[in-house]
Design a protein around this motif. Structure first.
Motif, PDB file in Angstrom:
ATOM      1  N   VAL A 137       0.859  -1.269  -0.195  1.00  0.00           N
ATOM      2  CA  VAL A 137       0.091   0.131  -0.057  1.00  0.00           C
ATOM      3  C   VAL A 137       0.815   1.105   0.075  1.00  0.00           C
ATOM      4  O   VAL A 137       0.547   2.097  -0.697  1.00  0.00           O
ATOM      5  N   PHE A 138       2.034   1.332   0.681  1.00  0.00           N
ATOM      6  CA  PHE A 138       2.840   2.495   0.788  1.00  0.00           C
ATOM      7  C   PHE A 138       3.304   2.629  -0.582  1.00  0.00           C
ATOM      8  O   PHE A 138       3.787   3.757  -1.123  1.00  0.00           O
ATOM      9  N   LEU A 139       3.870   1.407  -1.063  1.00  0.00           N
ATOM     10  CA  LEU A 139       4.694   1.669  -2.487  1.00  0.00           C
ATOM     11  C   LEU A 139       3.593   2.290  -3.577  1.00  0.00           C
ATOM     12  O   LEU A 139       4.044   3.104  -4.393  1.00  0.00           O
ATOM     13  N   VAL A 140       2.483   1.604  -3.492  1.00  0.00           N
ATOM     14  CA  VAL A 140       1.493   2.174  -4.553  1.00  0.00           C
ATOM     15  C   VAL A 140       0.979   3.364  -4.329  1.00  0.00           C
ATOM     16  O   VAL A 140       1.200   4.094  -5.306  1.00  0.00           O
ATOM     17  N   PHE A 141       0.904   3.901  -3.256  1.00  0.00           N
ATOM     18  CA  PHE A 141       0.799   5.319  -2.782  1.00  0.00           C
ATOM     19  C   PHE A 141       1.581   6.392  -3.299  1.00  0.00           C
ATOM     20  O   PHE A 141       1.469   7.170  -4.157  1.00  0.00           O
ATOM     21  N   TRP A 142       2.811   5.899  -3.234  1.00  0.00           N
ATOM     22  CA  TRP A 142       4.243   6.909  -3.623  1.00  0.00           C
ATOM     23  C   TRP A 142       4.312   6.594  -5.104  1.00  0.00           C
ATOM     24  O   TRP A 142       4.671   7.871  -5.497  1.00  0.00           O
ATOM     25  N   ILE A 143       3.954   5.765  -5.613  1.00  0.00           N
ATOM     26  CA  ILE A 143       4.108   5.786  -7.166  1.00  0.00           C
ATOM     27  C   ILE A 143       3.193   6.486  -7.733  1.00  0.00           C
ATOM     28  O   ILE A 143       3.323   7.117  -8.732  1.00  0.00           O
ATOM     29  N   CYS A 144       1.925   6.538  -7.320  1.00  0.00           N
ATOM     30  CA  CYS A 144       0.836   7.173  -7.666  1.00  0.00           C
ATOM     31  C   CYS A 144       1.006   8.578  -7.662  1.00  0.00           C
ATOM     32  O   CYS A 144       0.779   9.442  -8.519  1.00  0.00           O
ATOM     33  N   LYS A 145       1.612   8.917  -6.345  1.00  0.00           N
ATOM     34  CA  LYS A 145       1.920  10.346  -6.132  1.00  0.00           C
ATOM     35  C   LYS A 145       2.934  10.992  -7.126  1.00  0.00           C
ATOM     36  O   LYS A 145       2.845  11.922  -7.826  1.00  0.00           O
ATOM     37  N   LEU A 146       3.917  10.355  -7.386  1.00  0.00           N
ATOM     38  CA  LEU A 146       4.925  10.486  -8.251  1.00  0.00           C
ATOM     39  C   LEU A 146       4.726  10.602  -9.637  1.00  0.00           C
ATOM     40  O   LEU A 146       4.715  11.539 -10.573  1.00  0.00           O
ATOM     41  N   LEU A 147       3.639   9.603 -10.106  1.00  0.00           N
ATOM     42  CA  LEU A 147       3.267   9.517 -11.366  1.00  0.00           C
ATOM     43  C   LEU A 147       2.135  11.015 -11.589  1.00  0.00           C
ATOM     44  O   LEU A 147       2.132  11.887 -12.781  1.00  0.00           O
TER      45      LEU A 147
END
Length: 158
Positions: A137-147
């Motif tokens: 969940v943490f990784l998906v959140f940050w990847i989405c935020k970066l995108l």
């Protein structure tokens, strides 16, 4: 038959039932009495069309028994006006209760007994699954935020 049921051996008291529950075994009916501050236990005679017979009347362990529930062989009573919970050991053979413990609890209005084992510590395997899920969940959140940040910048530029 109706008169026999209502001939509980309670002394003259301004008393009324607050909780009525059938024991999980189906053999006993429990009635909490406010005013008299007691729990009346009736046996249920299935062979005689469910006729009730008074087995015992036990002090509730406090004042104004509001609610009670069953937890295995125990009965937990919430006494509202004395701000306590009283735990009784219920003897299935005799239909009687004995106090095991009393603890302070401000105005206990509802008693709910959790099934045995539901508060057992989680296994290491389950704990590892929870940790992996949290990392994902943490990784998906940050990847989405970066995108969103990257593409949002390009959308603004063009």
């Amino acid at each position: 038959m109706r008169d026999k049921f209502f001939e509980a051996e309670l002394p003259e008291h301004n008393s009324h039932a607050s909780e009525i529950r059938l024991h999980p075994s189906g053999k006993y009916l429990f009635i909490a009495n406010r005013g008299h501050d007691s729990i009346a236990i009736y046996s249920i005679d299935e062979a005689n069309h469910g006729e009730l017979s008074l087995v015992s009347i036990t002090p509730s362990g406090g004042v104004f028994p509001r609610n009670f529930n069953f937890a295995g062989k125990f009965v937990v009573v919430g006494n509202q006006n004395s701000n306590n919970l009283t735990v009784f050991d219920f003897d299935m053979d005799q239909g009687t209760m004995k106090v095991v413990d009393t603890v302070a609890q401000p105005s206990p209005n509802f008693v709910f007994a959790l099934p045995a084992g539901c508060l057992a510590p989680p296994s290491k395997r389950l704990s590892m699954r929870v940790h992996i899920a949290l990392v994902m969940v943490f990784l998906v959140f940050w990847i989405c935020k970066l995108l969103v940040t990257y593409f949002g910048y390009w959308l603004l530029v063009y």
